[in-house]
Design a protein around this motif. Structure first.
Motif, mmCIF file in Angstrom:
data_model
loop_
_atom_site.group_PDB
_atom_site.id
_atom_site.type_symbol
_atom_site.label_atom_id
_atom_site.label_comp_id
_atom_site.label_asym_id
_atom_site.label_seq_id
_atom_site.Cartn_x
_atom_site.Cartn_y
_atom_site.Cartn_z
ATOM 1 N N UNK A 171 0.850 -1.192 0.000
ATOM 2 C CA UNK A 171 0.000 0.000 0.000
ATOM 3 C C UNK A 171 0.886 1.242 0.000
ATOM 4 N N UNK A 172 0.679 2.120 -0.968
ATOM 5 C CA UNK A 172 1.430 3.370 -1.051
ATOM 6 C C UNK A 172 0.776 4.419 -0.155
ATOM 7 N N UNK A 173 1.555 4.957 0.791
ATOM 8 C CA UNK A 173 1.059 5.985 1.707
ATOM 9 C C UNK A 173 1.428 7.377 1.216
ATOM 10 N N UNK A 174 0.585 8.345 1.590
ATOM 11 C CA UNK A 174 0.827 9.767 1.325
ATOM 12 C C UNK A 174 0.934 10.045 -0.171
ATOM 13 N N UNK A 175 0.012 9.487 -0.928
ATOM 14 C CA UNK A 175 -0.096 9.812 -2.355
ATOM 15 C C UNK A 175 -0.822 11.152 -2.449
ATOM 16 N N UNK A 176 -0.142 12.168 -2.985
ATOM 17 C CA UNK A 176 -0.670 13.524 -2.908
ATOM 18 C C UNK A 176 -0.961 14.154 -4.266
ATOM 19 N N UNK A 187 4.772 1.179 -10.656
ATOM 20 C CA UNK A 187 5.755 0.443 -9.867
ATOM 21 C C UNK A 187 5.217 -0.911 -9.379
ATOM 22 N N UNK A 188 3.891 -1.025 -9.306
ATOM 23 C CA UNK A 188 3.309 -2.298 -8.867
ATOM 24 C C UNK A 188 2.645 -2.270 -7.510
ATOM 25 N N UNK A 189 2.429 -1.086 -6.938
ATOM 26 C CA UNK A 189 1.688 -1.003 -5.679
ATOM 27 C C UNK A 189 0.270 -1.558 -5.885
ATOM 28 N N UNK A 190 -0.246 -2.204 -4.853
ATOM 29 C CA UNK A 190 -1.564 -2.832 -4.939
ATOM 30 C C UNK A 190 -2.685 -1.921 -4.458
ATOM 31 N N UNK A 191 -2.365 -0.981 -3.566
ATOM 32 C CA UNK A 191 -3.394 -0.102 -3.014
ATOM 33 C C UNK A 191 -2.760 1.244 -2.675
ATOM 34 N N UNK A 192 -3.637 2.250 -2.424
ATOM 35 C CA UNK A 192 -3.163 3.630 -2.360
ATOM 36 C C UNK A 192 -3.962 4.411 -1.319
ATOM 37 N N UNK A 193 -3.258 5.312 -0.613
ATOM 38 C CA UNK A 193 -3.884 6.125 0.423
ATOM 39 C C UNK A 193 -3.199 7.482 0.460
ATOM 40 N N UNK A 194 -3.976 8.560 0.578
ATOM 41 C CA UNK A 194 -3.351 9.877 0.654
ATOM 42 C C UNK A 194 -4.313 11.003 0.357
ATOM 43 N N UNK A 195 -3.819 12.240 0.495
ATOM 44 C CA UNK A 195 -4.646 13.424 0.310
ATOM 45 C C UNK A 195 -5.089 13.622 -1.133
ATOM 46 N N UNK A 196 -4.411 12.987 -2.096
ATOM 47 C CA UNK A 196 -4.858 13.096 -3.486
ATOM 48 C C UNK A 196 -6.285 12.558 -3.625
ATOM 49 N N UNK A 197 -6.599 11.534 -2.864
ATOM 50 C CA UNK A 197 -7.925 10.914 -2.956
ATOM 51 C C UNK A 197 -8.933 11.616 -2.039
ATOM 52 N N UNK A 198 -8.562 11.774 -0.778
ATOM 53 C CA UNK A 198 -9.433 12.489 0.163
ATOM 54 C C UNK A 198 -8.715 12.724 1.484
ATOM 55 N N UNK A 199 -9.204 13.707 2.232
ATOM 56 C CA UNK A 199 -8.756 13.936 3.593
ATOM 57 C C UNK A 199 -9.616 13.080 4.528
ATOM 58 N N UNK A 200 -9.130 12.792 5.728
ATOM 59 C CA UNK A 200 -9.965 12.042 6.677
ATOM 60 C C UNK A 200 -11.273 12.753 6.955
ATOM 61 N N UNK A 201 -12.367 11.987 7.029
ATOM 62 C CA UNK A 201 -13.657 12.573 7.362
ATOM 63 C C UNK A 201 -14.162 11.989 8.674
#
Length: 411
Positions: A171-176, A187-201
């Motif tokens: 899982x790629x962290x901090x994708x902005x 690169x082959x990451x399987x999943x993604x998390x970060x502000x590019x997608x959304x901020x915490x709600x």
């Protein structure tokens, strides 16, 4: 007007979540984040306490299905996460524990992780950097999380390969940005998390607290041999929230009833005074002292079940008394009353009182050993009554037992 109901209060509980997506931008899970205010930020001095509060809020008060639906719930554990094991959720198929990297994970930590995985728990290694010391953890993990803002770009391919070679998803962290998202996919990451997608709600809910005075009186009456079934029924009926939780508890799937229980009297008759004693004590610990750490409730249940199960292995200790000793071992901290004054109000045997006050006698020795094991104080265990493997087995059993009971009681 019923004074018990007047004293029932309401509190707002809050938790934040941030979505985790696959390459097709489908949500696979949410990382749960501690929040203690409406401004979507967290202020705390103790990460362990904050994580315990997050777990209790998410799984026991809000309800995990209200936060993540059918997706996975990722829970970021602090560096001293071993102390949190008794407080972990029982929703194994839905929770993912994010284990922090340590320079040299101990054999005890590895053994506990192995047991958790064998019991069905999903594990993620947080902020994985590919360091050799973390490889023992990787062997028990299903996911790794990689901070792409920290790791050099040239190291990312080898880290992803290392994960895939161990059947882990990366899982790629901090994708902005969109550019970073596309690069991580390439690169082959399987999943993604970060502000590019959304901020915490934020997810919020108002919860009702039961009347503490009624609950304490209930325990006093139940432990009084002179109390009749009618006395107990009338006492429970004084608090609407208390009555509701009892009926919900008895009608839950745990009991597999042939018919629905609709009255307090039927509920008491069905589950018996011993179960009522255990149940009401849980509610006392949970509700009596507003603002107290809720992890005390989990500690009480873990100690109670662990003491009971170990006691069942010997003829020297009554398992029911062992359960009571474990359950009441935290009440002084909750009620801000000395254990001596608390026990003056309860009709317990001398052996139970000595165990709780002095940790003496067979019951007291058992309680002392359980507390040392729970805290990871291995050097203090000394000459044990049972093989060390039994303590490990009963400890993990107690963790899952406590979460099952708390979920049934909706605490």
């Amino acid at each position: 007007m019923n004074t018990a109901n007047q004293e029932t209060s309401r509190d707002e509980v809050i938790v934040a979540r941030q979505a985790i997506y696959n390459a097709q931008l489908e949500t696979i899970g949410y990382e749960l984040l501690f929040r203690n205010s409406d401004n979507n930020s967290a202020q705390f001095d103790d990460s362990l306490t904050a994580t315990q509060t997050l777990i209790n809020t998410s799984f026991l008060e809000l309800g995990i299905e209200q936060i993540v639906g059918s997706a996975l719930a990722f829970i970021n554990l602090p560096s001293n996460f071993v102390a949190l094991l008794p407080h972990l959720p029982n929703s194994l198929e839905q929770s993912v524990l994010e284990i922090p990297i340590t320079e040299a994970p101990t054999s005890a930590t590895i053994a506990l992780l192995r047991q958790l995985v064998e019991n069905g728990q999903t594990i993620a290694i947080d902020h994985f950097c590919g360091q050799p010391a973390s490889l023992p953890l990787l062997k028990h993990a299903d996911y790794i999380k990689v901070d792409i803002q920290v790791i050099e770009k040239e190291k990312l391919p080898s880290i992803i390969t290392m994960a895939h070679d161990n059947d882990c998803k990366a899982i790629a962290l901090k994708v902005e940005s969109h550019q970073e998202f596309e690069a991580c996919k390439e690169l082959g990451f399987d999943a993604f998390q970060g502000y590019f997608f959304n901020h915490p709600n934020l997810v919020k809910k108002e919860v009702k607290r039961s009347n503490a005075a009624v609950l304490l009186k209930l325990i006093e009456r139940i432990n009084d041999p002179k109390s009749t079934m009618k006395d107990i029924e009338q006492l429970i009926a004084q608090d609407v929230s208390l009555s509701y939780k009892l009926l919900r508890y008895i009608n839950c799937a745990t009991f597999a009833l042939r018919r629905e229980i609709t009255s307090i009297r039927d509920a008491i008759i069905y589950i018996g005074l011993l179960q009522i004693r255990q149940w009401s004590t849980l509610l006392v610990i949970s509700n009596a002292a507003k603002g107290k750490p809720k992890e005390l409730l989990v500690i009480a249940m873990v100690r109670a079940h662990m003491c009971q199960q170990l006691a069942s292995q010997t003829s020297n200790i009554n398992p029911d008394e062992a359960f009571t000793v474990g359950l009441f071992s935290v009440l002084d901290a909750v009620m801000d009353i000395s254990m001596e004054d608390l026990l003056d109000q309860l009709s317990f045997t001398a052996s139970i009182k000595l165990a709780l006050i002095e940790q003496s006698g067979d019951l007291g020795r058992l309680l002392k050993e359980v507390i040392h094991y729970e805290k990871g104080e291995w050097l203090e265990l000394g000459d044990l009554q049972f093989p060390i493997e039994d303590y490990a087995k009963r400890f993990l059993e107690a963790i899952f037992f406590s979460e099952q009971q708390l979920a049934s009681l909706e605490i």
